[in-house]
Design an enzyme around this catalytic site. Sequence first.
Site, PDB file in Angstrom:
ATOM      1  N   TYR A   1       3.060   9.924  -0.873  1.00  0.00           N
ATOM      2  CA  TYR A   1       4.226   9.479   0.053  1.00  0.00           C
ATOM      3  C   TYR A   1       5.609   9.758  -0.577  1.00  0.00           C
ATOM      4  CZ  TYR A   1       0.633   6.711   2.681  1.00  0.00           C
ATOM      5  OH  TYR A   1      -0.633   6.417   3.265  1.00  0.00           O
TER       6      TYR A   1
ATOM      7  N   ASP B   1       0.834  -1.132   0.019  1.00  0.00           N
ATOM      8  CA  ASP B   1       0.045   0.089  -0.085  1.00  0.00           C
ATOM      9  C   ASP B   1       0.966   1.367   0.038  1.00  0.00           C
ATOM     10  OD1 ASP B   1      -2.622   1.510   0.597  1.00  0.00           O
ATOM     11  OD2 ASP B   1      -1.451   2.230   2.235  1.00  0.00           O
TER      12      ASP B   1
ATOM     13  N   HIS C   1      -7.354   9.545  -1.795  1.00  0.00           N
ATOM     14  CA  HIS C   1      -6.644   9.550  -0.551  1.00  0.00           C
ATOM     15  C   HIS C   1      -7.765  10.239   0.537  1.00  0.00           C
ATOM     16  CE1 HIS C   1      -2.212   9.402   1.102  1.00  0.00           C
ATOM     17  NE2 HIS C   1      -3.168   9.323   2.125  1.00  0.00           N
TER      18      HIS C   1
ATOM     19  N   LYS D   1      -2.672   5.706  -4.065  1.00  0.00           N
ATOM     20  CA  LYS D   1      -3.717   6.559  -3.789  1.00  0.00           C
ATOM     21  C   LYS D   1      -3.454   7.834  -4.594  1.00  0.00           C
ATOM     22  CE  LYS D   1      -3.433   4.918   0.844  1.00  0.00           C
ATOM     23  NZ  LYS D   1      -2.184   4.509   1.047  1.00  0.00           N
TER      24      LYS D   1
HETATM   25  P1  NDP Z   1       1.488   1.383  11.800  1.00  0.00           P
HETATM   26  O1  NDP Z   1       0.116   0.954  12.724  1.00  0.00           O
HETATM   27  O2  NDP Z   1       1.335   0.393  10.702  1.00  0.00           O
HETATM   28  O3  NDP Z   1       2.602   1.623  12.853  1.00  0.00           O
HETATM   29  C1  NDP Z   1       3.780   2.097  12.213  1.00  0.00           C
HETATM   30  C2  NDP Z   1       4.578   2.194  13.041  1.00  0.00           C
HETATM   31  O4  NDP Z   1       4.758   1.470  14.129  1.00  0.00           O
HETATM   32  C3  NDP Z   1       5.985   2.888  12.720  1.00  0.00           C
HETATM   33  O5  NDP Z   1       6.442   3.872  13.479  1.00  0.00           O
HETATM   34  C4  NDP Z   1       6.791   1.523  13.000  1.00  0.00           C
HETATM   35  O6  NDP Z   1       8.086   2.059  13.074  1.00  0.00           O
HETATM   36  C5  NDP Z   1       6.196   0.889  14.064  1.00  0.00           C
HETATM   37  N1  NDP Z   1       6.248  -0.525  14.194  1.00  0.00           N
HETATM   38  C6  NDP Z   1       5.841  -1.525  13.133  1.00  0.00           C
HETATM   39  N2  NDP Z   1       5.892  -2.612  13.746  1.00  0.00           N
HETATM   40  C7  NDP Z   1       6.119  -2.601  14.750  1.00  0.00           C
HETATM   41  C8  NDP Z   1       6.115  -3.700  15.748  1.00  0.00           C
HETATM   42  N3  NDP Z   1       6.044  -4.930  15.544  1.00  0.00           N
HETATM   43  N4  NDP Z   1       6.265  -3.227  17.195  1.00  0.00           N
HETATM   44  C9  NDP Z   1       6.483  -2.158  17.326  1.00  0.00           C
HETATM   45  N5  NDP Z   1       6.579  -0.812  16.566  1.00  0.00           N
HETATM   46  C10 NDP Z   1       6.340  -1.337  15.314  1.00  0.00           C
HETATM   47  O7  NDP Z   1       0.903   2.873  11.350  1.00  0.00           O
HETATM   48  P2  NDP Z   1       0.733   3.584   9.913  1.00  0.00           P
HETATM   49  O8  NDP Z   1       0.175   5.127  10.224  1.00  0.00           O
HETATM   50  O9  NDP Z   1       1.977   3.420   9.217  1.00  0.00           O
HETATM   51  O10 NDP Z   1      -0.077   2.792   8.901  1.00  0.00           O
HETATM   52  C11 NDP Z   1      -0.090   1.763   8.228  1.00  0.00           C
HETATM   53  C12 NDP Z   1      -0.049   2.007   6.761  1.00  0.00           C
HETATM   54  O11 NDP Z   1      -1.382   2.576   6.697  1.00  0.00           O
HETATM   55  C13 NDP Z   1       0.617   3.089   6.347  1.00  0.00           C
HETATM   56  O12 NDP Z   1       2.077   2.959   6.231  1.00  0.00           O
HETATM   57  C14 NDP Z   1       0.061   3.803   4.921  1.00  0.00           C
HETATM   58  O13 NDP Z   1       0.482   2.591   3.878  1.00  0.00           O
HETATM   59  C15 NDP Z   1      -1.398   3.573   5.479  1.00  0.00           C
HETATM   60  N6  NDP Z   1      -1.960   4.879   6.075  1.00  0.00           N
HETATM   61  C16 NDP Z   1      -2.879   5.267   5.351  1.00  0.00           C
HETATM   62  C17 NDP Z   1      -3.256   6.793   5.727  1.00  0.00           C
HETATM   63  C18 NDP Z   1      -4.551   7.263   4.977  1.00  0.00           C
HETATM   64  O14 NDP Z   1      -4.654   8.464   5.100  1.00  0.00           O
HETATM   65  N7  NDP Z   1      -5.070   6.501   4.091  1.00  0.00           N
HETATM   66  C19 NDP Z   1      -2.729   7.375   6.752  1.00  0.00           C
HETATM   67  C20 NDP Z   1      -1.697   6.624   7.480  1.00  0.00           C
HETATM   68  C21 NDP Z   1      -1.493   5.513   6.947  1.00  0.00           C
HETATM   69  P3  NDP Z   1       9.374   1.228  12.349  1.00  0.00           P
HETATM   70  O15 NDP Z   1       9.170   1.420  10.873  1.00  0.00           O
HETATM   71  O16 NDP Z   1      10.519   1.863  12.839  1.00  0.00           O
HETATM   72  O17 NDP Z   1       9.365  -0.141  12.444  1.00  0.00           O
END
Ligand code: NDP
Length: 294
Positions: free
Chosen positions: A50, A45, A108, A75
Amino acid sequence: MSTSSFLLNNGVEIPSLGFGVFQSAPEETAAAVTEALRVGYRHIDTAAAYGNEREVGQAISTSGLSREELFIETKVWISDYGYDETLHAFDKSAGKLGVEYLDLVILHQPLPTNFRKTLAAYAALEKLYADGKVRAIGVSNFMPEHLQHLINVTNVVPTANQIEIHPYFQQKDLLALDTDHGILNQAWSPIGGITFYYEGDGGSTLDDPTIGAIAQAHGKTPAQVMLAWHLARGRSVIPKSVKAQRIAENFDVFDINLTPDELSRMDDLDKGVRRGPEPVSLTLESHGMPIPEA
Ligand code: NDP
């Protein structure tokens, strides 16, 4: 490892657990996606906004996987809303991703101050769908009023609505509305990233004692049981990480069987407080930005 998938309302199959790349810096993205594909993720995704579609495309092209094995979602950003603009947005995204077609393209955000433009953008998605350039179309951050308006005046019901869903913000009315229309709920911030990567009150889902206790009972991590909870509730998830160990951890969830009691204890964690931006607050003036050509 066994995995799972959902059927979209147009019969297209989508892997239930995909890989997110929001805030993955371009220089980290290709390695992260490469690792995710190596571990077994088949759904990526991304988003024009981004700034890392090109790097996602690099990982796809070097993966050795055939296009048909992958599910690529992107998106369209609000700056590219409008019929011709959104048709061109597809060319930009597909060009950067290095693919001929996309599996799922979603708007988006709604643009409440110019919903006419939002509808024109969706009409362009309908055209791309009719032309076979995208296999499914959908929306993101659409609240009930946006969804109802869209459905009333367009021909193709969105296949998915990608929205903020984690244990602390569950939007249960919106989930039910999506489901009533056959729209797949796709959870962004599924492990509650939005509850801990920015400053703010309300605590981190990763530190929640109920989630911690359930995780301990299953010999799993809090992130893993949150993902298992979404999957058990029928929601698509797209956790993001740039760290190999977490990329693997977040995919190792298909053997978790949460009990009905554990699932309802997680349902009860809802605080009803949005942690991401209010979807209605976005305007072209506040959030518009040019999306570069491919
Ligand atoms: P997530 O809930 O996926 O969390 C991501 C965060 O958690 C990062 O800081 C990552 O850091 C950390 N992390 C990942 N795995 C672990 C783990 N197992 N234990 C502890 N920490 C962890 O949040 P997102 O907001 O990134 O949402 C996921 C996806 O959804 C996005 O990447 C995007 O593709 C989409 N999205 C869409 C939006 C929209 O408006 N449509 C808005 C926000 C997100 P690190 O990378 O350092 O591991």
